[in-house]
Design a protein around this motif. Structure first.
Motif, PDB file in Angstrom:
ATOM      1  N   GLU A 186    -108.503  35.310  45.661  1.00 44.90           N
ATOM      2  CA  GLU A 186    -107.856  36.381  44.886  1.00 44.90           C
ATOM      3  C   GLU A 186    -108.804  36.933  43.828  1.00 44.90           C
ATOM      4  OE1 GLU A 186    -104.423  34.497  43.332  1.00 44.90           O
ATOM      5  OE2 GLU A 186    -103.373  34.395  45.273  1.00 44.90           O
ATOM      6  N   ASN A 187    -109.596  36.049  43.236  1.00 41.77           N
ATOM      7  CA  ASN A 187    -110.543  36.498  42.209  1.00 41.77           C
ATOM      8  C   ASN A 187    -111.605  37.425  42.799  1.00 41.77           C
ATOM      9  OD1 ASN A 187    -109.198  34.983  40.327  1.00 41.77           O
ATOM     10  ND2 ASN A 187    -110.728  33.382  40.161  1.00 41.77           N
ATOM     11  N   TRP A 188    -112.085  37.113  43.995  1.00 44.46           N
ATOM     12  CA  TRP A 188    -113.091  37.971  44.614  1.00 44.46           C
ATOM     13  C   TRP A 188    -112.499  39.326  44.978  1.00 44.46           C
ATOM     14  CZ3 TRP A 188    -118.170  37.398  44.528  1.00 44.46           C
ATOM     15  CH2 TRP A 188    -118.678  36.137  44.208  1.00 44.46           C
ATOM     16  N   GLU A 189    -111.245  39.349  45.406  1.00 42.24           N
ATOM     17  CA  GLU A 189    -110.573  40.633  45.662  1.00 42.24           C
ATOM     18  C   GLU A 189    -110.431  41.422  44.359  1.00 42.24           C
ATOM     19  OE1 GLU A 189    -106.893  40.064  47.643  1.00 42.24           O
ATOM     20  OE2 GLU A 189    -107.776  39.080  49.399  1.00 42.24           O
ATOM     21  N   TYR A 190    -110.093  40.718  43.303  1.00 39.88           N
ATOM     22  CA  TYR A 190    -109.956  41.329  41.980  1.00 39.88           C
ATOM     23  C   TYR A 190    -111.267  41.988  41.561  1.00 39.88           C
ATOM     24  CZ  TYR A 190    -109.485  41.332  36.832  1.00 39.88           C
ATOM     25  OH  TYR A 190    -109.478  41.672  35.494  1.00 39.88           O
ATOM     26  N   MET A 191    -112.380  41.276  41.742  1.00 42.72           N
ATOM     27  CA  MET A 191    -113.679  41.822  41.349  1.00 42.72           C
ATOM     28  C   MET A 191    -114.082  42.997  42.231  1.00 42.72           C
ATOM     29  SD  MET A 191    -115.985  38.495  40.226  1.00 42.72           S
ATOM     30  CE  MET A 191    -115.649  37.466  41.653  1.00 42.72           C
ATOM     31  N   ALA A 192    -113.787  42.904  43.532  1.00 44.99           N
ATOM     32  CA  ALA A 192    -114.152  43.980  44.447  1.00 44.99           C
ATOM     33  C   ALA A 192    -113.391  45.260  44.117  1.00 44.99           C
ATOM     34  CB  ALA A 192    -113.880  43.561  45.890  1.00 44.99           C
ATOM     35  N   LYS A 193    -112.115  45.147  43.820  1.00 40.81           N
ATOM     36  CA  LYS A 193    -111.304  46.322  43.515  1.00 40.81           C
ATOM     37  C   LYS A 193    -111.754  47.001  42.234  1.00 40.81           C
ATOM     38  CE  LYS A 193    -107.061  44.833  45.864  1.00 40.81           C
ATOM     39  NZ  LYS A 193    -105.645  44.416  45.667  1.00 40.81           N
ATOM     40  N   ARG A 194    -112.264  46.237  41.300  1.00 41.26           N
ATOM     41  CA  ARG A 194    -112.662  46.790  40.007  1.00 41.26           C
ATOM     42  C   ARG A 194    -114.159  47.059  39.914  1.00 41.26           C
ATOM     43  NH1 ARG A 194    -108.253  44.181  39.948  1.00 41.26           N
ATOM     44  NH2 ARG A 194    -106.564  44.583  38.466  1.00 41.26           N
ATOM     45  N   GLY A 195    -114.870  46.847  41.009  1.00 38.71           N
ATOM     46  CA  GLY A 195    -116.299  47.130  41.015  1.00 38.71           C
ATOM     47  C   GLY A 195    -117.099  46.237  40.098  1.00 38.71           C
ATOM     48  N   ILE A 196    -116.722  44.953  39.997  1.00 36.26           N
ATOM     49  CA  ILE A 196    -117.413  44.022  39.106  1.00 36.26           C
ATOM     50  C   ILE A 196    -118.574  43.364  39.855  1.00 36.26           C
ATOM     51  CG2 ILE A 196    -117.182  41.908  37.746  1.00 36.26           C
ATOM     52  CD1 ILE A 196    -114.238  42.667  37.317  1.00 36.26           C
ATOM     53  N   ASP A 197    -119.758  43.429  39.283  1.00 35.97           N
ATOM     54  CA  ASP A 197    -120.948  42.829  39.876  1.00 35.97           C
ATOM     55  C   ASP A 197    -120.873  41.308  39.717  1.00 35.97           C
ATOM     56  OD1 ASP A 197    -123.423  42.050  40.728  1.00 35.97           O
ATOM     57  OD2 ASP A 197    -124.551  43.089  39.166  1.00 35.97           O
ATOM     58  N   PRO A 198    -120.828  40.538  40.813  1.00 31.12           N
ATOM     59  CA  PRO A 198    -120.723  39.076  40.700  1.00 31.12           C
ATOM     60  C   PRO A 198    -121.887  38.440  39.950  1.00 31.12           C
ATOM     61  CG  PRO A 198    -120.236  39.792  42.943  1.00 31.12           C
ATOM     62  CD  PRO A 198    -120.790  40.986  42.212  1.00 31.12           C
ATOM     63  N   ALA A 199    -123.058  39.063  39.975  1.00 33.19           N
ATOM     64  CA  ALA A 199    -124.227  38.472  39.322  1.00 33.19           C
ATOM     65  C   ALA A 199    -124.178  38.589  37.810  1.00 33.19           C
ATOM     66  CB  ALA A 199    -125.503  39.120  39.849  1.00 33.19           C
ATOM     67  N   THR A 200    -123.534  39.632  37.309  1.00 30.89           N
ATOM     68  CA  THR A 200    -123.558  39.889  35.864  1.00 30.89           C
ATOM     69  C   THR A 200    -122.179  39.944  35.218  1.00 30.89           C
ATOM     70  OG1 THR A 200    -123.491  42.291  36.164  1.00 30.89           O
ATOM     71  CG2 THR A 200    -125.658  41.236  36.150  1.00 30.89           C
ATOM     72  N   GLY A 201    -121.142  40.202  36.012  1.00 32.78           N
ATOM     73  CA  GLY A 201    -119.817  40.404  35.439  1.00 32.78           C
ATOM     74  C   GLY A 201    -119.618  41.798  34.904  1.00 32.78           C
ATOM     75  N   ASN A 202    -120.610  42.671  35.078  1.00 33.39           N
ATOM     76  CA  ASN A 202    -120.512  44.052  34.613  1.00 33.39           C
ATOM     77  C   ASN A 202    -119.844  44.927  35.662  1.00 33.39           C
ATOM     78  OD1 ASN A 202    -121.888  43.222  32.376  1.00 33.39           O
ATOM     79  ND2 ASN A 202    -123.838  44.112  32.982  1.00 33.39           N
ATOM     80  N   VAL A 203    -119.205  45.982  35.196  1.00 34.42           N
ATOM     81  CA  VAL A 203    -118.621  46.950  36.108  1.00 34.42           C
ATOM     82  C   VAL A 203    -119.737  47.819  36.683  1.00 34.42           C
ATOM     83  CG1 VAL A 203    -117.054  48.921  36.318  1.00 34.42           C
ATOM     84  CG2 VAL A 203    -116.436  46.991  34.855  1.00 34.42           C
ATOM     85  N   VAL A 204    -119.811  47.899  38.006  1.00 32.95           N
ATOM     86  CA  VAL A 204    -120.851  48.693  38.660  1.00 32.95           C
ATOM     87  C   VAL A 204    -120.533  50.174  38.474  1.00 32.95           C
ATOM     88  CG1 VAL A 204    -121.961  49.239  40.850  1.00 32.95           C
ATOM     89  CG2 VAL A 204    -121.227  46.894  40.367  1.00 32.95           C
ATOM     90  N   PRO A 205    -121.510  50.991  38.025  1.00 35.99           N
ATOM     91  CA  PRO A 205    -121.255  52.422  37.837  1.00 35.99           C
ATOM     92  C   PRO A 205    -120.827  53.083  39.140  1.00 35.99           C
ATOM     93  CG  PRO A 205    -123.347  51.786  36.845  1.00 35.99           C
ATOM     94  CD  PRO A 205    -122.882  50.620  37.654  1.00 35.99           C
ATOM     95  N   ARG A 206    -119.763  53.873  39.066  1.00 33.99           N
ATOM     96  CA  ARG A 206    -119.271  54.572  40.252  1.00 33.99           C
ATOM     97  C   ARG A 206    -119.834  55.973  40.361  1.00 33.99           C
ATOM     98  NH1 ARG A 206    -115.143  51.725  42.541  1.00 33.99           N
ATOM     99  NH2 ARG A 206    -114.175  50.104  41.270  1.00 33.99           N
ATOM    100  N   GLN A 207    -120.410  56.508  39.286  1.00 38.54           N
ATOM    101  CA  GLN A 207    -120.965  57.844  39.297  1.00 38.54           C
ATOM    102  C   GLN A 207    -122.403  57.798  38.800  1.00 38.54           C
ATOM    103  OE1 GLN A 207    -118.408  60.245  36.872  1.00 38.54           O
ATOM    104  NE2 GLN A 207    -116.708  60.206  38.330  1.00 38.54           N
ATOM    105  N   PRO A 208    -123.270  58.659  39.341  1.00 36.66           N
ATOM    106  CA  PRO A 208    -124.660  58.683  38.867  1.00 36.66           C
ATOM    107  C   PRO A 208    -124.730  58.946  37.370  1.00 36.66           C
ATOM    108  CG  PRO A 208    -124.411  59.986  40.867  1.00 36.66           C
ATOM    109  CD  PRO A 208    -123.020  59.621  40.414  1.00 36.66           C
ATOM    110  N   GLY A 209    -125.531  58.152  36.685  1.00 42.11           N
ATOM    111  CA  GLY A 209    -125.709  58.354  35.252  1.00 42.11           C
ATOM    112  C   GLY A 209    -124.708  57.630  34.394  1.00 42.11           C
TER     113      GLY A 209
END
Length: 277
Positions: A186-209
């Protein structure tokens, strides 16, 4: 090795807590050791821990229930030192004050109550409410990745002064995954839906810049917009004016320089003529 009394008592308590789990609490014994229990506390609403997923262990002595367990919380919370034995009246720091009638539900309810208070003890830390909210937003990521480790292989228990039962940061989430496979999924689904980078815990940018940030920091950046004045409007207007002014100066810097030079020459001549006359 657990005594027959401890085994019987813990087996009965597992049936009870499974049939009627306390609010915000789930727990089970380790498959290989009935004296090692794993719990998850869900942060209650209206607290800095709201929605957080706090994993820890109870390590029971062989003669339980005549002696209390060691209590640890492995997930960083801003309230307790991770994987450190906690000094509570229901823990092994105070065996004489432990009541054999207290069960696992009582112990974990007591831990949750202490966690949401401001009382300090051995193993607790000080942090602001905002800092604890940031920890809460990162709990699922931390549990399932071991704090962002790329190494997915199981790791041994931490051989430091925290004692048996401590969890090593950076194990790739192996220990959590072994004890909580469904929750880990469930946690991995949670991270995938929110675009969370597993290596850093940061949200992966969805738009350039766009700027990558932690889930909590991303939430903190979302401020309600106010186009009708107020403090937010004043600050925003000042920034726009400042940007506009800087843009005009850049666009007309040559004219500004010539104008300054003309004024300087004119003033120099006026002062010279005044001295001659």
């Amino acid at each position: 090795m657990a005594t027959p009394t401890a085994t019987k008592r813990l087996t009965r308590e597992y049936s009870a807590i499974t049939a009627n789990p306390p609010p915000f609490i789930t727990a089970h014994p380790s498959e290989n050791n009935i004296l090692e229990w794993h719990y998850i506390l869900t942060g209650p609403p209206d607290t800095p821990y709201d929605g957080g997923q706090y994993w820890g262990t109870l390590t029971f002595p062989p003669n339980y229930p005549y002696a209390p367990p060691a209590i640890r919380m492995h997930t960083p919370s801003g309230r307790f030192q991770p994987s450190t034995r906690l000094c509570l009246s229901i823990s092994d720091f105070h065996p004489k004050s432990f009541n054999p009638a207290w069960g696992i539900s009582t112990i974990l309810n007591g831990l949750l109550s202490f966690m949401t208070s401001d009382e300090m003890t051995t193993g607790s830390v000080r942090a602001s409410s905002q800092e604890r909210k940031i920890f809460a937003a990162r709990t699922r990521w931390w549990n399932s990745t071991g704090g962002g480790s790329a190494d997915r292989a199981p790791a041994p228990l931490d051989a430091n002064n925290r004692g048996v039962g401590a969890i090593r940061n950076g194990d790739g989430g192996a220990r959590f995954r072994a004890e909580w496979p469904e929750v880990d999924g469930e946690n991995w689904e949670y991270m995938a839906k929110r675009g969370i980078d597993p290596a850093t815990g940061n949200v992966v940018p969805r738009q350039p810049g766009s700027v990558s940030c932690t889930p909590a920091a991303n939430a903190l950046r979302r401020r309600p917009t106010n186009s009708g004045g107020g403090a937010g409007g004043v600050v925003g207007g000042a920034q726009v004016a400042r940007d506009a002014g800087e843009g005009w100066m850049r666009r007309h810097k040559y004219f500004v320089g010539l104008g300054a030079l003309f004024v300087y020459v004119l003033l120099t001549r006026l002062f010279a003529e005044g001295r001659v006359s």
